[in-house]
Design a protein around this motif. Sequence first.
Motif, PDB file in Angstrom:
ATOM      1  N   PRO A  29      -9.750   4.469  -6.939  1.00  0.00           N
ATOM      2  CA  PRO A  29      -8.802   4.785  -7.669  1.00  0.00           C
ATOM      3  C   PRO A  29      -7.964   3.369  -7.829  1.00  0.00           C
ATOM      4  O   PRO A  29      -7.786   2.523  -7.210  1.00  0.00           O
ATOM      5  CB  PRO A  29      -7.859   5.678  -6.892  1.00  0.00           C
ATOM      6  N   GLY A  30      -7.680   3.456  -9.118  1.00  0.00           N
ATOM      7  CA  GLY A  30      -6.728   2.180  -9.660  1.00  0.00           C
ATOM      8  C   GLY A  30      -6.642   2.203 -11.015  1.00  0.00           C
ATOM      9  O   GLY A  30      -6.882   3.307 -11.849  1.00  0.00           O
ATOM     10  N   VAL A  31      -5.763   1.173 -11.766  1.00  0.00           N
ATOM     11  CA  VAL A  31      -5.605   1.101 -12.990  1.00  0.00           C
ATOM     12  C   VAL A  31      -6.177  -0.095 -13.475  1.00  0.00           C
ATOM     13  O   VAL A  31      -5.994  -1.381 -12.966  1.00  0.00           O
ATOM     14  CB  VAL A  31      -4.077   0.810 -13.163  1.00  0.00           C
ATOM     15  N   THR A  32      -6.500  -0.133 -14.603  1.00  0.00           N
ATOM     16  CA  THR A  32      -7.240  -1.368 -15.426  1.00  0.00           C
ATOM     17  C   THR A  32      -6.606  -1.336 -16.885  1.00  0.00           C
ATOM     18  O   THR A  32      -6.689  -0.354 -17.694  1.00  0.00           O
ATOM     19  CB  THR A  32      -8.925  -1.226 -15.512  1.00  0.00           C
ATOM     20  N   LEU A  33      -6.099  -2.600 -16.953  1.00  0.00           N
ATOM     21  CA  LEU A  33      -5.295  -2.903 -18.151  1.00  0.00           C
ATOM     22  C   LEU A  33      -6.052  -3.645 -19.237  1.00  0.00           C
ATOM     23  O   LEU A  33      -6.850  -4.934 -18.760  1.00  0.00           O
ATOM     24  CB  LEU A  33      -4.098  -3.559 -17.863  1.00  0.00           C
ATOM     25  N   ILE A  34      -6.643  -3.312 -20.447  1.00  0.00           N
ATOM     26  CA  ILE A  34      -7.361  -4.058 -21.249  1.00  0.00           C
ATOM     27  C   ILE A  34      -6.389  -4.482 -22.462  1.00  0.00           C
ATOM     28  O   ILE A  34      -5.865  -3.581 -23.109  1.00  0.00           O
ATOM     29  CB  ILE A  34      -8.460  -3.085 -21.911  1.00  0.00           C
ATOM     30  N   GLN A 975      -8.948   7.155 -11.483  1.00  0.00           N
ATOM     31  CA  GLN A 975      -9.226   6.005 -11.952  1.00  0.00           C
ATOM     32  C   GLN A 975      -8.759   5.724 -13.529  1.00  0.00           C
ATOM     33  O   GLN A 975      -9.388   6.531 -14.333  1.00  0.00           O
ATOM     34  CB  GLN A 975     -10.817   5.528 -12.025  1.00  0.00           C
ATOM     35  N   VAL A 976      -7.921   4.917 -13.745  1.00  0.00           N
ATOM     36  CA  VAL A 976      -7.140   4.942 -14.904  1.00  0.00           C
ATOM     37  C   VAL A 976      -7.622   3.678 -15.715  1.00  0.00           C
ATOM     38  O   VAL A 976      -7.369   2.440 -15.108  1.00  0.00           O
ATOM     39  CB  VAL A 976      -5.422   4.977 -14.942  1.00  0.00           C
ATOM     40  N   ILE A 977      -7.952   3.845 -16.993  1.00  0.00           N
ATOM     41  CA  ILE A 977      -8.518   2.583 -17.883  1.00  0.00           C
ATOM     42  C   ILE A 977      -7.573   2.905 -19.236  1.00  0.00           C
ATOM     43  O   ILE A 977      -7.675   3.553 -19.973  1.00  0.00           O
ATOM     44  CB  ILE A 977      -9.691   2.605 -18.442  1.00  0.00           C
ATOM     45  N   LEU A 978      -6.554   1.644 -19.349  1.00  0.00           N
ATOM     46  CA  LEU A 978      -5.832   1.911 -20.732  1.00  0.00           C
ATOM     47  C   LEU A 978      -5.562   0.418 -21.474  1.00  0.00           C
ATOM     48  O   LEU A 978      -5.934  -0.451 -20.799  1.00  0.00           O
ATOM     49  CB  LEU A 978      -4.291   2.372 -20.320  1.00  0.00           C
ATOM     50  N   ALA A 986       1.554  -5.457 -21.362  1.00  0.00           N
ATOM     51  CA  ALA A 986       0.757  -5.392 -20.411  1.00  0.00           C
ATOM     52  C   ALA A 986       1.302  -6.252 -19.107  1.00  0.00           C
ATOM     53  O   ALA A 986       0.878  -5.694 -17.861  1.00  0.00           O
ATOM     54  CB  ALA A 986      -0.482  -6.203 -20.791  1.00  0.00           C
ATOM     55  N   GLU A 987       2.039  -7.355 -19.197  1.00  0.00           N
ATOM     56  CA  GLU A 987       2.566  -7.666 -17.986  1.00  0.00           C
ATOM     57  C   GLU A 987       3.633  -7.139 -17.349  1.00  0.00           C
ATOM     58  O   GLU A 987       3.711  -6.745 -16.139  1.00  0.00           O
ATOM     59  CB  GLU A 987       3.398  -8.928 -18.292  1.00  0.00           C
ATOM     60  N   PHE A 988       4.245  -6.144 -18.111  1.00  0.00           N
ATOM     61  CA  PHE A 988       5.219  -5.010 -17.472  1.00  0.00           C
ATOM     62  C   PHE A 988       4.502  -4.189 -16.674  1.00  0.00           C
ATOM     63  O   PHE A 988       4.898  -3.851 -15.802  1.00  0.00           O
ATOM     64  CB  PHE A 988       6.128  -4.682 -18.835  1.00  0.00           C
ATOM     65  N   LEU A 989       3.585  -3.484 -17.414  1.00  0.00           N
ATOM     66  CA  LEU A 989       2.661  -2.481 -16.486  1.00  0.00           C
ATOM     67  C   LEU A 989       2.119  -3.112 -15.454  1.00  0.00           C
ATOM     68  O   LEU A 989       1.834  -2.428 -14.370  1.00  0.00           O
ATOM     69  CB  LEU A 989       1.570  -1.951 -17.596  1.00  0.00           C
ATOM     70  N   ALA A 990       1.624  -4.196 -15.389  1.00  0.00           N
ATOM     71  CA  ALA A 990       1.059  -4.969 -14.011  1.00  0.00           C
ATOM     72  C   ALA A 990       1.990  -4.981 -13.193  1.00  0.00           C
ATOM     73  O   ALA A 990       1.600  -4.835 -11.946  1.00  0.00           O
ATOM     74  CB  ALA A 990       0.354  -6.199 -14.601  1.00  0.00           C
ATOM     75  N   ARG A 991       3.305  -5.699 -13.539  1.00  0.00           N
ATOM     76  CA  ARG A 991       4.393  -5.589 -12.526  1.00  0.00           C
ATOM     77  C   ARG A 991       4.577  -4.213 -11.927  1.00  0.00           C
ATOM     78  O   ARG A 991       4.817  -4.064 -10.635  1.00  0.00           O
ATOM     79  CB  ARG A 991       5.641  -6.240 -13.231  1.00  0.00           C
ATOM     80  N   LYS A 992       4.627  -3.255 -12.601  1.00  0.00           N
ATOM     81  CA  LYS A 992       4.917  -1.748 -12.115  1.00  0.00           C
ATOM     82  C   LYS A 992       3.843  -1.500 -11.380  1.00  0.00           C
ATOM     83  O   LYS A 992       4.146  -0.795 -10.029  1.00  0.00           O
ATOM     84  CB  LYS A 992       5.081  -0.841 -13.322  1.00  0.00           C
ATOM     85  N   PRO A 999      -3.707  -0.359  -6.883  1.00  0.00           N
ATOM     86  CA  PRO A 999      -4.816  -1.411  -7.162  1.00  0.00           C
ATOM     87  C   PRO A 999      -4.729  -1.604  -8.747  1.00  0.00           C
ATOM     88  O   PRO A 999      -4.797  -0.362  -9.389  1.00  0.00           O
ATOM     89  CB  PRO A 999      -6.004  -0.902  -6.636  1.00  0.00           C
ATOM     90  N   PHE A1000      -4.912  -2.901  -9.345  1.00  0.00           N
ATOM     91  CA  PHE A1000      -4.763  -2.973 -10.547  1.00  0.00           C
ATOM     92  C   PHE A1000      -5.684  -4.226 -11.010  1.00  0.00           C
ATOM     93  O   PHE A1000      -5.689  -5.167 -10.205  1.00  0.00           O
ATOM     94  CB  PHE A1000      -3.599  -2.981 -11.192  1.00  0.00           C
ATOM     95  N   GLN A1001      -6.115  -4.300 -12.229  1.00  0.00           N
ATOM     96  CA  GLN A1001      -6.536  -5.646 -12.706  1.00  0.00           C
ATOM     97  C   GLN A1001      -6.275  -5.550 -14.223  1.00  0.00           C
ATOM     98  O   GLN A1001      -6.333  -4.403 -14.857  1.00  0.00           O
ATOM     99  CB  GLN A1001      -8.196  -5.685 -12.415  1.00  0.00           C
ATOM    100  N   VAL A1002      -6.386  -6.677 -14.918  1.00  0.00           N
ATOM    101  CA  VAL A1002      -5.974  -6.797 -16.269  1.00  0.00           C
ATOM    102  C   VAL A1002      -7.258  -7.576 -16.821  1.00  0.00           C
ATOM    103  O   VAL A1002      -7.758  -8.630 -16.577  1.00  0.00           O
ATOM    104  CB  VAL A1002      -4.840  -7.819 -16.557  1.00  0.00           C
ATOM    105  N   HIS A1003      -7.776  -6.891 -17.944  1.00  0.00           N
ATOM    106  CA  HIS A1003      -8.937  -7.608 -18.711  1.00  0.00           C
ATOM    107  C   HIS A1003      -8.516  -7.836 -19.846  1.00  0.00           C
ATOM    108  O   HIS A1003      -8.199  -6.942 -20.882  1.00  0.00           O
ATOM    109  CB  HIS A1003      -9.977  -6.598 -18.680  1.00  0.00           C
ATOM    110  N   GLU A1004      -8.565  -9.145 -20.237  1.00  0.00           N
ATOM    111  CA  GLU A1004      -7.857  -9.765 -21.677  1.00  0.00           C
ATOM    112  C   GLU A1004      -9.079  -9.969 -22.576  1.00  0.00           C
ATOM    113  O   GLU A1004      -9.985 -10.914 -22.102  1.00  0.00           O
ATOM    114  CB  GLU A1004      -7.034 -10.953 -21.280  1.00  0.00           C
ATOM    115  N   LEU A1005      -9.032  -9.566 -23.707  1.00  0.00           N
ATOM    116  CA  LEU A1005      -9.953  -9.787 -24.813  1.00  0.00           C
ATOM    117  C   LEU A1005      -9.492 -10.800 -25.734  1.00  0.00           C
ATOM    118  O   LEU A1005      -8.503 -11.173 -26.288  1.00  0.00           O
ATOM    119  CB  LEU A1005     -10.149  -8.488 -25.719  1.00  0.00           C
ATOM    120  N   LEU A1006     -10.461 -11.978 -25.711  1.00  0.00           N
ATOM    121  CA  LEU A1006      -9.863 -13.260 -26.355  1.00  0.00           C
ATOM    122  C   LEU A1006     -10.699 -13.178 -27.888  1.00  0.00           C
ATOM    123  O   LEU A1006     -11.354 -12.261 -28.012  1.00  0.00           O
ATOM    124  CB  LEU A1006     -10.551 -14.365 -25.606  1.00  0.00           C
TER     125      LEU A1006
END
Length: 1018
Positions: A29-34, A975-978, A986-992, A999-1006
Motif C-alpha cells: 500500500p502507498g501513493v505514487t505521484l506522477i 495502492q494509489v497512482i495519481l 505535487a509537493e503539497f500532496l507529498a507533504r500530506k 508510504p509515497f514516492q514522486v515520479h517526475e517526467l522530464l
Amino acid sequence: MSEIFLRSVELSNFRVYGENYAFEFPEGPGVTLISGANGMGKTSFFDAVEWALTNQVGRFSDIPNDARRKGRDPLTRIGSPENSHRVSLAFSEGAPIDRGAGFLPSEGSIERLLKRPDWPAIGNLHGYLSITHFLGQASTRRFSLRDPKSQWEALKGPAGVDRINILRERVSGQGARQAFTRAIRERGQNLETASGLLDLWRTLVDERDRLARLSSSERSFTPKQVLETVERLAQQFLPLVSGARWRPVGVSDEPESALSQLAALFEDGRLANEAARSRAAELERLCADYFTAGEQTTQKSRLAQETTDRRITLVEKHTGSELALSAAASAVVRGEQRAAQIQARAASLARVSRAMDQLNKSTADFAEAERQREASKVETERAEARLVTSQTHIDAANALRGERNRISGQVESAKMRARLSAMLRTVRTEIQRLVPMADALNEPALRGKRTELSAAAKAVADEITRLSVELQGHDARARTLAEAVSRIAHQLSHSDTSCPVCATLFEVGRLKVLALANAAMDTVPAAELGSALAAGKVRQEELNRQLADIDRGLANHAEIVTALAAERGREASLVQQLVEAGGAADTHYDDSAVIALRASLDAVDLQISEGPTQDTLNAGLAAAQAAIDAERVKRVSLERTLANASSELEAARSLLTQHPELWSTGGGLLISLAQEEASAQTEALAIGEQLQSDKRLLDEARVARDTVAAAISREDATLATINGELDRLAEARRELVRRWTQVGQTGDPDTARVAQLRSQITERQSRAETIAGAHADLINGLRIWQDDQRLQDRERAIMATIQEKQVATEAEATERLQTDVLQAQAQLDLAQRARDRMEDVGAKMQTRAEEFAVDVLKPLNDTIQRFSRTLMTWSDSSIIYRAEHHATRSELRPAIIHTDADGTTSQLEINPNYYFSEGQLSALSVSALLAASTTFSWSRWRGLLLDDPLQHNDIIHASAFMDLLRQMVRELGYQVILSTHDSSEAEFLARKCHSAGVPFQVHELLPRGDAGLVSAVA
C-alpha cells in the motif's frame, strides 16, 4: 489467496515514451505521484496500463473515426517503426503481462490474476476496471456523462446483476417473445382459416335456401331469347331517335351486354327528348323577349326627342352667363393685386420695427453678460484656492490613517503569531508524549506474536475437530458392537459359518476372526480421547485470551498512531498558518511585539484625534468643489447668453440691411415708422371693402353659370342613357333573332312553330315508353333464369364439401367444420396461456432483478454520498443511481439528493450534468469510483489509477481529497497512482503523505527529445 500489487510498468515506443522506459512501484500500500507538465506523458501512462490489461484505450472511443481513411496507429510513437509499441506490467505475483510488438497475453490469465477466486466469471474486464480502478482526465469519460444503457452495462458486472438478467433474457427475452408471437400468429391464422371455412359453408347453405325459395321457371328468358328480343326492340326504337348509333346484336354476345346497350339506346332517346323540351322552352322565352324589346324601343325613342329639345334652350342661356362671369373675374383680379401691394408694404414696416426692438435689447443683454462673466472669473479663482488647501489637509489625514491601518495589521499579525505559537507548542508537547507510547507498544512484535498465536489457535482448532470426529466415530462403533454383541452373545464359536444377524455364509473360523478384528479397531480408549479434547479446549481458550490481549494492544497502538497522525497534521497546518502570518516555524512568539505595536498605534490615534475630523475636511472640500462647480455652470450659462445676444444682434442688423430705403448702418431709421404704418392700414381697409364687393358679384355670376351648366350636363347624361338603352335593345333583338336561327328556325321568333315542336315531342315519348316496358320485362326474365343457374351451382358446391369432409349429411358437415374451429381455438388458447405464463415469470424475475439491483445500489449510493460529503464540503447535494428494467433493455437512471437548511432531503429528477458545476462533477466522478471500488471487491489488486483528479479543485478540496486517500491507503491497503501537472500541487500532496506516515514516492517526467521519454527520475 493474498492481495497483489503493481510492481513495475515498462513502456517501449508507446505514445511519447521511448525505448524501455520503466516505472517502479513499491510492492504494498502507498501513493505514487506522477508529476510533469502537459504533454509529458502522464495520460499516456494510464493509457498504457489500461491497454495492457484490456487491449482498449477508453478515451479513444470518444474520438470520431472516419472509416474511409486509414491512418497510422495512434499508440506507436512518431518516428519509431510501425507497431513497435509494447507495454509490460509486473505484479507482485504471477508472470509479467506483455502486450504489443508480437506479444499477446491471454485474457483468461489476466482475469485469473486480478479477480478473487470466489468471484464469478467476468464478462467484460474493461468494464470492471473502468468502474473500480481507473479515473480518466477527460470529462467525457465521467461515469455521469455516459448514457443510461452504458452506465448499466458498466455496473451490472461488478454488481452481480448480469446473471439474473441473462436468466430473465432466456425465459422472457426478445427471442422467447418472438417465438410465442410467431406461434400465436400461426395458430390465429389457422383459427381464422377454420372460421372462414365455417362462415363460407353457412353462407353457401343460406344462399342455397334463399335461391330455392325464389326459384321459378315462369316468365324466364334464356340468353338466346334475350338477344333476339333486344335486336327487335332496338329496330323499333331507332326511328324515334335521329342520329342514334346501334351495333347489331349477334349470337355470341352476352345478354347482359345487349341489355346494357339497349338501355343506353333508351337513355339516348330520353336525353334527346329532354333536349327537345329544353329547345322548345328556349324558343318560347325567345319569342317573349323579342316582343318585349320591340315595345321598349318605341318608348325610348319618344323620350330621346323630348330631351334634345330641352338641351338646345339651355345652351343659349349658358353663353350669356359665361360673359357676365368673365367681367366679374377681371375686377376681382385688379383688386387683389392692389391689396397685395399694400400688404407687402405693411409687412416690411412690421419686420423693420421688430428688428429695431431686437437690436436695442440684444445690445443691452450683451453688455450685462460681459460684466457678470468677469465677476465669475474672480470667484472661481478664490474657490480653487480653497479646494487646493482642503485637498492638502485631506491627503495628510489619509496618510495618517493609512499608517494607523498598517500598524493595526501588524498588531493582528503579532496576535496571530503569538496564538499560533502557543498552540504549536501545545501540539508538539502532545506529539512528544504520544511518540514514546507508540514506540513502547512495539507494533511489529505484537503483529508477529499475533501471527504465531493465530497459527497455534488454528492448529488447536484442527486438533479439537479431529478429536471430536474420533469420539463420534468411537460412539458409533460402540453402539454397533453393543447391538451385535446382544444378538450373538453366547452363540458364536470357531465352527460357526453362518452369521446369526444376516445369515451370510463364511468359511470355518472366518466369522470368529472378523468379530475379533472388529473389536480390535477401537485402539484408543474413549477416556484418552476425552482428556485430549478437554486439554485442547483449555489450550484454545488460553490462546483466544492471549489473542484478545494482543488485539487490544494493536487497537491501542492504532488509536495512538491515529492521534499522532492527527497531531502531526495539526502541527503542519499550524506551521503553515504561522508562516503565512509572517513568522518562522522554529521561533517562539509572545505578547511583547503586540505591546510595542499597541503603543505606536495609541500615538497615531492621539494625533488623529487632535486634528480635524474627516467630516470637517470632506465638508470643506465639498464646499470648495461646489463653489467651483457653481461658477463653472454660471460661466457656461453666461457664455450661452453672450452667444445668444450676439446672434440676435447680428440677425437684427442683417434684417435691417435688407431694407436700405428704411434703415442705414450709419444713419439708423430714415422714416417715421408710426406714420407709415397708419397710412398703410388706411389704404388696406379701403381696398378690402372694394375687393369684398367684387368677389360677391363674381360668386353670383359663377353660381348662375354653374346652374345652367349643371342642367345641360343632366340633359346630356339623360340623352346618353336613352341612346345606350336604345342601342342595347337593338342589339338584344338582333341576338334573339340569331339564337332563334341557331336553334334551327327561320325568320323572326313565332309562337306557332313552338307549339308544333311540343306536339312532336309528346308523340315520341309515348312510343318510347311502350318499348321501354318490354325492356324491363326482358331484364326480369333473364334475372329469373340466372337465379335458377346459381341455385344449381350452390347445390353442387354443398355436395362437394360433404364429399370433402367424408360425411353423409349437411348437419354432419356443419358439425365437422365447427369441430375444426374449436380445435383451432383450443390450440390458440393454449399458446396464449403459455405466453401469459412466460410474461408472468418474466415480470417476477424482473421484480427480483429490481429488488436485487436495489440491494446492490443502496450501499453503493450510501457510499457515494459519504465520499461526496468529504470531497464536496461546499455542496448540499449528492447523486444516487436507480435501476430501471424494461422489456428489451435495462438502464441506470441518476437523480440528485438535495439537503435543505433544516436537514430534510428531497429528490430532484434532473440530469446531474445540467445541475452540478465542472468541479462538482469531477468530485462526484471520484466519489463514484471510490464507492464502486470499496463496494465491489472483485479484485485482488486494490489499486486506484487517477489521471489528474484535482484539475477542477481548489487547495481546500485537494487537501480533503488527499486526507481521504491517506485513510484508504492506511486502513484498506490501497495502492494509489495519481498524476498532476502542477509541481507545487505535487509537493503539497507529498507533504500530506509524509505528515501522515503514508508510504509515497514522486515520479517526475522530464522533457523528452527526438527519441521520446528515455529516462525517469523517481
